[in-house]
Design a protein around this motif. Structure first.
Motif, short mmCIF file in Angstrom:
data_model
loop_
_atom_site.label_atom_id
_atom_site.label_comp_id
_atom_site.label_asym_id
_atom_site.label_seq_id
_atom_site.Cartn_x
_atom_site.Cartn_y
_atom_site.Cartn_z
N ASP A 10 0.84 -1.20 0.00
CA ASP A 10 0.00 0.00 0.00
C ASP A 10 0.88 1.25 0.00
O ASP A 10 1.14 1.85 1.03
N ILE A 11 1.37 1.60 -1.20
CA ILE A 11 2.26 2.75 -1.34
C ILE A 11 1.52 3.81 -2.15
O ILE A 11 1.04 3.53 -3.25
N ARG A 12 1.39 5.01 -1.59
CA ARG A 12 0.61 6.06 -2.26
C ARG A 12 1.38 7.37 -2.32
O ARG A 12 2.16 7.67 -1.43
N LEU A 13 1.09 8.14 -3.38
CA LEU A 13 1.62 9.49 -3.48
C LEU A 13 1.02 10.34 -2.37
O LEU A 13 -0.19 10.28 -2.13
N GLN A 14 1.84 11.11 -1.72
CA GLN A 14 1.38 11.87 -0.56
C GLN A 14 2.12 13.20 -0.48
O GLN A 14 3.31 13.26 -0.76
N ASP A 15 1.41 14.25 -0.12
CA ASP A 15 2.05 15.55 0.11
C ASP A 15 2.70 15.52 1.48
O ASP A 15 2.04 15.22 2.48
N THR A 16 4.00 15.80 1.49
CA THR A 16 4.70 15.75 2.76
C THR A 16 5.78 16.85 2.77
O THR A 16 5.82 17.67 1.86
N LYS A 17 6.60 16.86 3.79
CA LYS A 17 7.64 17.89 3.88
C LYS A 17 8.97 17.24 4.18
O LYS A 17 9.05 16.34 5.00
N GLU A 18 10.01 17.75 3.50
CA GLU A 18 11.37 17.38 3.86
C GLU A 18 11.93 18.48 4.74
O GLU A 18 11.61 19.65 4.55
N GLU A 19 12.77 18.11 5.67
CA GLU A 19 13.29 19.07 6.63
C GLU A 19 14.80 19.25 6.41
O GLU A 19 15.53 18.28 6.30
N PHE A 20 15.23 20.50 6.31
CA PHE A 20 16.65 20.81 6.17
C PHE A 20 17.09 21.71 7.30
O PHE A 20 16.41 22.68 7.64
#
Ligand SMILES: [Zn+2]
Length: 76
Positions: A10-20
């Protein structure tokens, strides 16, 4: 596509955030990536990896547009 970590499917495209981390600041970069819904593992396509690498170097040069959205605090 099967998750290489948990073998879930169950792998889905998702809006997320990367942190730098940039000096004392934390910058969140919104990205849309494939996320395993079972274990949370993220899968990045080549274009996203390139975008994140370019964004990280622009952030470190102070050449990216950012705005302040809150505070980051640390426990004393
Ligand atoms: Zn998984």
């Amino acid at each position: 596509m099967i998750c290489i970590v948990c073998h879930g499917d169950d792998i889905r495209l998702q809006d997320t955030k990367e942190e730098f981390q940039v000096a004392n600041d934390v910058v969140y970069v919104p990205v849309r990536v494939s996320v395993c819904q079972t274990c949370g593992e993220r899968y990045y396509d080549r274009r996203t990896v390139q975008f994140l690498e370019q964004t990280e170097s622009r952030l470190k040069q102070g050449a990216a547009n950012v705005r302040e959205v809150g505070r980051v605090l640390i426990l004393e």
